[in-house]
Write a protein that holds these residues in place. Sequence first.
Motif, mmCIF file in Angstrom:
data_model
loop_
_atom_site.group_PDB
_atom_site.id
_atom_site.type_symbol
_atom_site.label_atom_id
_atom_site.label_comp_id
_atom_site.label_asym_id
_atom_site.label_seq_id
_atom_site.Cartn_x
_atom_site.Cartn_y
_atom_site.Cartn_z
ATOM 1 N N UNK A 106 20.485 12.158 50.628
ATOM 2 C CA UNK A 106 21.704 11.881 49.528
ATOM 3 C C UNK A 106 21.762 12.953 48.783
ATOM 4 N N UNK A 107 22.611 12.880 47.477
ATOM 5 C CA UNK A 107 22.965 13.892 46.712
ATOM 6 C C UNK A 107 21.854 14.349 45.895
ATOM 7 N N UNK A 108 21.862 15.709 45.420
ATOM 8 C CA UNK A 108 21.163 16.002 44.339
ATOM 9 C C UNK A 108 22.495 16.619 43.217
ATOM 10 N N UNK A 109 22.123 16.380 42.090
ATOM 11 C CA UNK A 109 22.991 16.827 41.048
ATOM 12 C C UNK A 109 22.343 17.867 40.347
ATOM 13 N N UNK A 110 22.810 19.008 39.967
ATOM 14 C CA UNK A 110 22.416 20.027 39.163
ATOM 15 C C UNK A 110 22.915 20.644 38.118
ATOM 16 N N UNK A 111 22.542 20.953 37.104
ATOM 17 C CA UNK A 111 23.490 21.929 36.219
ATOM 18 C C UNK A 111 22.731 23.150 36.301
ATOM 19 N N UNK A 112 23.574 24.252 36.336
ATOM 20 C CA UNK A 112 23.111 25.536 36.432
ATOM 21 C C UNK A 112 23.545 26.509 35.018
ATOM 22 N N UNK A 113 22.912 27.384 34.625
ATOM 23 C CA UNK A 113 23.281 28.240 33.574
ATOM 24 C C UNK A 113 22.826 29.772 34.157
ATOM 25 N N UNK A 114 23.908 30.482 33.917
ATOM 26 C CA UNK A 114 23.470 31.966 34.259
ATOM 27 C C UNK A 114 24.113 32.623 33.126
ATOM 28 N N UNK A 115 23.139 33.827 32.892
ATOM 29 C CA UNK A 115 23.200 34.537 31.736
ATOM 30 C C UNK A 115 23.260 35.909 32.051
ATOM 31 N N UNK A 116 24.389 36.525 32.650
ATOM 32 C CA UNK A 116 24.549 37.945 33.176
ATOM 33 C C UNK A 116 24.330 39.020 32.187
ATOM 34 N N UNK A 117 23.545 40.025 32.790
ATOM 35 C CA UNK A 117 23.610 41.266 31.896
ATOM 36 C C UNK A 117 24.928 41.853 31.738
ATOM 37 N N UNK A 118 25.394 42.180 30.377
ATOM 38 C CA UNK A 118 26.750 43.081 30.317
ATOM 39 C C UNK A 118 26.610 44.337 31.188
ATOM 40 N N UNK A 119 27.766 44.529 31.673
ATOM 41 C CA UNK A 119 27.705 45.898 32.267
ATOM 42 C C UNK A 119 28.840 46.732 31.912
ATOM 43 N N UNK A 120 29.084 48.075 32.185
ATOM 44 C CA UNK A 120 30.283 48.647 31.795
ATOM 45 C C UNK A 120 31.528 48.132 32.617
ATOM 46 N N UNK A 121 31.572 47.690 33.781
ATOM 47 C CA UNK A 121 32.565 47.293 34.755
ATOM 48 C C UNK A 121 32.947 45.938 34.426
ATOM 49 N N UNK A 122 32.200 45.190 33.357
ATOM 50 C CA UNK A 122 32.650 43.861 33.012
ATOM 51 C C UNK A 122 32.703 43.029 34.205
ATOM 52 N N UNK A 123 31.618 43.099 35.143
ATOM 53 C CA UNK A 123 31.575 42.573 36.508
ATOM 54 C C UNK A 123 31.058 41.109 36.095
ATOM 55 N N UNK A 124 30.239 40.786 35.173
ATOM 56 C CA UNK A 124 29.614 39.569 34.964
ATOM 57 C C UNK A 124 28.725 39.035 36.026
ATOM 58 N N UNK A 125 28.570 37.944 36.478
ATOM 59 C CA UNK A 125 27.737 37.673 37.357
ATOM 60 C C UNK A 125 28.231 36.537 38.296
ATOM 61 N N UNK A 126 27.561 35.618 38.737
ATOM 62 C CA UNK A 126 27.635 34.774 39.934
ATOM 63 C C UNK A 126 29.053 33.983 39.423
#
Length: 149
Positions: A106-126
């Motif tokens: 059956x289902x699994x329910x997840x909360x996910x937090x990502x904390x990207x490293x800032x970069x000059x291009x402003x890419x961010x993360x996932x």
Amino acid sequence: MDEPTIRPYALQAGEGWTYRFAELGIDFVVKVGEQRQGRGLGFFELTTRAGEEPPNHTHATEDEFFYVLQGEVAFRCGDDRFEVTDGGCVFLPRGIEHGYRIKNDGDARLLVVTTPVPDDAGWGGFVGSFERDSELRVVPPWERRLTGP
């Protein structure tokens, strides 16, 4: 650089910005986005099941934190292994190959937090990559009211 205006907001259960993770064919609901509302923090909710897990991968630009709302999940990060169930959590640092496997039926329910490293291009993360490059599947009703139909 001028910072964008960020306003406080609240989300009810089920609200957020829903994106499709095309490789796996599953949706996830962004509660705080790296590009849209946040300042380098991504927070999303994911309902998934066995067989829908991502392949092993490495995030060069962000740490990841998982909180298991429901289910039994086996995480791997480098040589470390963690078994996490309802109410448990795991922290996976950037730069280390990781993945997970849903162990329950059956289902699994997840909360996910990502904390990207800032970069000059402003890419961010996932989460930032989805905000920029993916189709927004469901616009929350409260945002439609603010920006029009």
